[in-house]
Write an enzyme that holds these catalytic residues in place. Structure first.
Site: not given
Ligand code: COA
Length: 260
Positions: A115, A135
């Site tokens: 966004e 989302e």
């Molecule tokens: N909010 C808060 N923390 C987030 C985040 C978010 N949207 N996206 C990633 N993080 C944090 C994770 O919790 C993790 O923190 P930790 O080490 O304290 O556990 C860190 O960032 C690394 O993320 P991780 O998930 O371990 O990396 P990955 O390479 O395995 O996966 C993504 C990457 C982007 C695919 C995955 O983090 C993800 O799906 N994030 C959420 C995306 C999402 O749904 N966004 C929309 C929100 S409305």
């Protein structure tokens, strides 16, 4: 103003704003949103000499991986409505900024990250960029303009597919769909964004601002875009820059715009 979650530097007359929470993949928490608001409504407008702004994320893995999900647990209907309204208004201030704002997307641009990139005037995707609105995985919907701008960029059918499946797309697909303006090798996103802003920096700045306003009017339910264009075409004709630009063409020389 000093910022905690934004790093702001100036290079070649361009402000580079880096969302700087790499441990959370630069997820936008309330403080980051507040700082973006402060930056775009208070601080950036005062920097009258800048040519434009580049938004990016710290590290090479993520532009912004969404809103900070850890803050979601405290939300109720009222708080979420306020959060969405505030975020939408701040993203409008990016979209309506009178100088080019370009997102340099080197990795994940998910949820609020997608966004944010869409609120910018253009998006440069590094070859590792990944865009998506996941989302629905969380049982919620985009809250910072995602349901509206995704349709604007890629059309209703594809937008609904991405919104409903939560699928991510890569840089080439984002380019093919019209979401990314350019795809560049990893690490060259900011260079490409600078090149575009430097090119725009040679044009008449009032005309540039009026183009942004008129294009935005197309997407505003309460505005008549054609009427906006007629008005701003007229106003542009009254500027010193217009006389200079047209005169320079006739005299076969480069225009020297002064922003008046
Ligand atoms: N909010 C808060 N923390 C987030 C985040 C978010 N949207 N996206 C990633 N993080 C944090 C994770 O919790 C993790 O923190 P930790 O080490 O304290 O556990 C860190 O960032 C690394 O993320 P991780 O998930 O371990 O990396 P990955 O390479 O395995 O996966 C993504 C990457 C982007 C695919 C995955 O983090 C993800 O799906 N994030 C959420 C995306 C999402 O749904 N966004 C929309 C929100 S409305």
């Amino acid at each position: 103003m000093t910022y905690q979650n934004l790093l702001i530097t100036e290079e070649e007359g361009i402000l580079i704003v880096t969302l700087n929470r790499p441990k959370a993949l630069n997820a936008i928490n309330d403080l980051t949103m507040q700082e973006l608001g402060q930056f775009f409504s208070e601080d950036a407008p005062k920097r009258s000499n800048i040519k434009g702004i580049i938004l990016t994320g710290a590290g090479d893995k993520s532009f912004v991986a969404g809103a900070d999900i850890k803050e979601f647990l405290a939300l109720d209907v009222e708080k979420a409505t306020n959060k969405s309204r505030t975020g939408n208004n701040i993203f409008f201030s990016i979209e309506r900024f009178p100088k080019p704002v370009i997102a340099a997307v080197q990795g994940f641009a998910l949820g609020a990250g997608c966004e944010l990139a869409m609120a910018c005037h253009m998006r440069i995707a590094g070859e590792k960029a990944r865009f998506g609105q996941p989302e629905v995985n969380l049982g919620i919907i985009p809250g910072y303009g995602g349901t509206q701008r995704l349709v604007q960029y890629i059309g209703k059918g594809k937008a609904l597919e991405l919104l409903l499946t939560a699928d991510m797309i890569g840089a080439e697909e984002a380019y093919r769909l019209g979401l990314a303006n350019h795809v560049v090798p990893a690490g060259e996103e900011i260079t490409k964004a600078k090149e575009i802003i430097n090119k725009i920096g040679k044009k008449g700045p009032i005309a540039v601002a009026k183009c942004i306003e008129a294009v935005n009017a197309y997407f505003q339910y309460d505005a008549d875009g054609y009427e906006k264009e007629i008005t701003e075409f007229g106003n542009a004709a009254g500027t010193v820059d217009f006389k200079e630009g047209a005169g320079a063409f006739i005299e076969k020389r480069r225009a020297n715009f002064v922003g008046k």
